[in-house]
Design an enzyme around this catalytic site. Structure first.
Site, PDB file in Angstrom:
ATOM      1  N   LEU A  72      11.622   1.802 -36.361  1.00 18.06           N
ATOM      2  CA  LEU A  72      10.187   2.048 -36.216  1.00 18.06           C
ATOM      3  C   LEU A  72       9.557   2.075 -37.604  1.00 18.06           C
ATOM      4  O   LEU A  72      10.090   2.740 -38.499  1.00 18.06           O
ATOM      5  CB  LEU A  72       9.921   3.384 -35.510  1.00 18.06           C
ATOM      6  CG  LEU A  72      10.397   3.536 -34.060  1.00 18.06           C
ATOM      7  CD1 LEU A  72      10.210   4.978 -33.608  1.00 18.06           C
ATOM      8  CD2 LEU A  72       9.651   2.581 -33.145  1.00 18.06           C
ATOM      9  N   HIS A  73       8.462   1.354 -37.779  1.00 12.16           N
ATOM     10  CA  HIS A  73       7.810   1.389 -39.085  1.00 12.16           C
ATOM     11  C   HIS A  73       6.290   1.257 -39.015  1.00 12.16           C
ATOM     12  O   HIS A  73       5.599   1.550 -39.987  1.00 12.16           O
ATOM     13  CB  HIS A  73       8.363   0.276 -39.985  1.00 12.16           C
ATOM     14  CG  HIS A  73       7.883  -1.094 -39.618  1.00 12.16           C
ATOM     15  ND1 HIS A  73       8.403  -1.794 -38.568  1.00 12.16           N
ATOM     16  CD2 HIS A  73       6.918  -1.873 -40.175  1.00 12.16           C
ATOM     17  CE1 HIS A  73       7.802  -2.964 -38.487  1.00 12.16           C
ATOM     18  NE2 HIS A  73       6.890  -3.031 -39.426  1.00 12.16           N
ATOM     19  N   ARG A  74       5.749   0.824 -37.880  1.00  7.37           N
ATOM     20  CA  ARG A  74       4.298   0.601 -37.816  1.00  7.37           C
ATOM     21  C   ARG A  74       3.568   1.936 -37.806  1.00  7.37           C
ATOM     22  O   ARG A  74       3.982   2.879 -37.130  1.00  7.37           O
ATOM     23  CB  ARG A  74       3.937  -0.235 -36.590  1.00  7.37           C
ATOM     24  CG  ARG A  74       4.560  -1.620 -36.639  1.00  7.37           C
ATOM     25  CD  ARG A  74       3.991  -2.601 -35.648  1.00  7.37           C
ATOM     26  NE  ARG A  74       4.694  -3.871 -35.781  1.00  7.37           N
ATOM     27  CZ  ARG A  74       4.424  -4.793 -36.701  1.00  7.37           C
ATOM     28  NH1 ARG A  74       3.453  -4.588 -37.563  1.00  7.37           N
ATOM     29  NH2 ARG A  74       5.116  -5.915 -36.756  1.00  7.37           N
ATOM     30  N   PRO A  75       2.471   2.040 -38.553  1.00  4.90           N
ATOM     31  CA  PRO A  75       1.731   3.305 -38.655  1.00  4.90           C
ATOM     32  C   PRO A  75       1.394   3.914 -37.295  1.00  4.90           C
ATOM     33  O   PRO A  75       1.443   5.135 -37.131  1.00  4.90           O
ATOM     34  CB  PRO A  75       0.468   2.905 -39.423  1.00  4.90           C
ATOM     35  CG  PRO A  75       0.907   1.762 -40.281  1.00  4.90           C
ATOM     36  CD  PRO A  75       1.895   0.999 -39.427  1.00  4.90           C
TER      37      PRO A  75
ATOM     38  N   ASP B 125       9.755  -1.866 -33.249  1.00  2.89           N
ATOM     39  CA  ASP B 125       8.367  -2.338 -33.269  1.00  2.89           C
ATOM     40  C   ASP B 125       8.214  -3.487 -34.269  1.00  2.89           C
ATOM     41  O   ASP B 125       7.116  -3.835 -34.676  1.00  2.89           O
ATOM     42  CB  ASP B 125       7.381  -1.202 -33.570  1.00  2.89           C
ATOM     43  CG  ASP B 125       7.643  -0.511 -34.906  1.00  2.89           C
ATOM     44  OD1 ASP B 125       8.491  -1.002 -35.698  1.00  2.89           O
ATOM     45  OD2 ASP B 125       7.001   0.524 -35.177  1.00  2.89           O
TER      46      ASP B 125
END
Length: 363
Positions: free
Chosen positions: A208-211, A282
């Site tokens: 997971l990395h999306r804001p 994501d």
């Protein structure tokens, strides 16, 4: 011919590696082609950057702007200023940008303002989601591009709908898959894998990395608790970015079935992908890699710029409703992976096609 190749963030590195390899092959054949590698330093942590250069055999950059972190505006401005100076001091015939990060857009803008041709590798992909900075980067870059290199027929069709000259569009395949197939024999388990009592094929890999997924602490905790429940007896392996780890704070200790580790080098990470039971992510790029490796992927987003990974590959778009993820995962456990394939021209030769076109167009 002089080409300036731009890289700024981790996803770029896998895309420039095969291009540089092909240029070096041409140089050995005495082709009059030279390149200069510019690293903007958008990813500035050595653990997230330097090791990728080592493992993918990318030469040391000729220059690193070291722009570091900051807002979208701060990063864009810093790159614009630094790249203008770079092109003044080191003129070239073509600027080659890859992907959809801030560095891609910024360097494309600078090059066109200075009258230098732009080639965009991975042109034409669209999510339709304007809340994603990457979507803005893609659209702006493609408005300025002279040579559009696309990964899929649908990406080429997107460009045609937007009025791009068909002669400027070249469907060449996926350079990231070039790196994947070239490096596959060297995938290796992380040193800590056995010590963590993990077993091949018996863990879920989570990224997971999306804001929208990681910046809200309460939402992130809820997401992880739900995924932990969905996984049941299976361990969830989560290579977590330091910034996301900071968002979790002390709550990171509340999860019993999630194994947290630091971001992994390319060869180790791809081994973890290849040996997982499935992937929850994501990331758009990871859905491409799982498609080629034949690993089930669940994408926690409402849209994707890579529809071929769903239509042909192993990816399922589950959105942000975790109940949908639960049902999709249960179906996978019951029915298995199902019919899947590899998209056209994802064969490890995309960089070769790109360089042939570049040399032909500039002959």
């Amino acid at each position: 011919m002089k080409i300036t190749i731009v890289a700024g963030a981790r996803p770029n590195f896998m895309k420039i590696a095969p291009l540089i390899r092909q240029i070096k092959n041409r140089q050995e054949q005495r082709s009059d082609i030279h390149f200069r590698l510019v690293h903007t330093g958008q990813h500035y942590d050595a653990a997230l950057s330097d090791v990728f250069f080592e493992q993918l055999h990318i030469p040391k950059p000729d220059v690193n702007f070291n722009v570091g972190s900051g807002s979208q505006a701060e990063q864009t401005a810093a790159i614009l200023i630094a790249f203008e100076k770079e092109l003044i001091e080191n003129p070239c015939d073509l600027v080659l940008v890859v992907g959809d990060v801030t560095s891609t857009m910024s360097c494309a803008i600078t090059a066109k303002k200075m009258g230098v041709k732009v080639a965009h590798v991975e042109a034409g992909i669209r999510s339709g989601d304007w809340t994603m900075p990457e979507e803005i980067n893609r659209k702006v870059t493609d408005c300025l591009t002279d040579l559009h290199f696309t990964t899929s027929v649908s990406a080429s069709e997107n460009l045609l709908r937007e009025g791009v000259n068909p002669q400027q569009i070249h469907f060449v395949g996926n350079v990231m898959i070039d790196s994947l197939l070239h490096s596959k024999p060297n995938f290796k388990a992380p040193d800590w894998f056995a010590e963590a009592n993990l077993e091949s094929g018996k863990y879920i890999l989570l990224t997971l990395h999306r804001p929208s997924n990681v910046d809200n602490g309460d939402q992130l905790v809820h997401t992880l608790r739900t995924i932990e429940q969905i996984a049941s007896e299976r361990v969830v392996l989560f290579p977590i970015h330091p910034r996301t780890k900071h968002v979790l704070g002390s709550k990171i200790n509340e999860f019993k079935r999630i194994y947290f580790t630091s971001p992994q080098p390319y060869l180790e990470f791809m081994w973890l992908v290849q040996n997982s039971s499935c992937v929850i992510t994501d990331s758009g790029g990871l859905s491409e890699e799982t498609t080629v490796l034949g690993i089930k992927c669940f994408t926690l987003r409402n849209s994707t710029e890579r529809p071929e990974t769903i239509e042909i590959g192993t990816n399922t778009l589950v959105g942000t409703d975790l109940n949908v993820l639960s049902k999709a995962y249960t179906s996978f456990l019951k029915n298995g992976l199902g019919t899947h394939g590899i998209p056209e021209l994802w064969d490890g030769r995309a960089a070769e096609r790109i360089l042939e076109i570049i040399l032909r167009e500039n002959a």
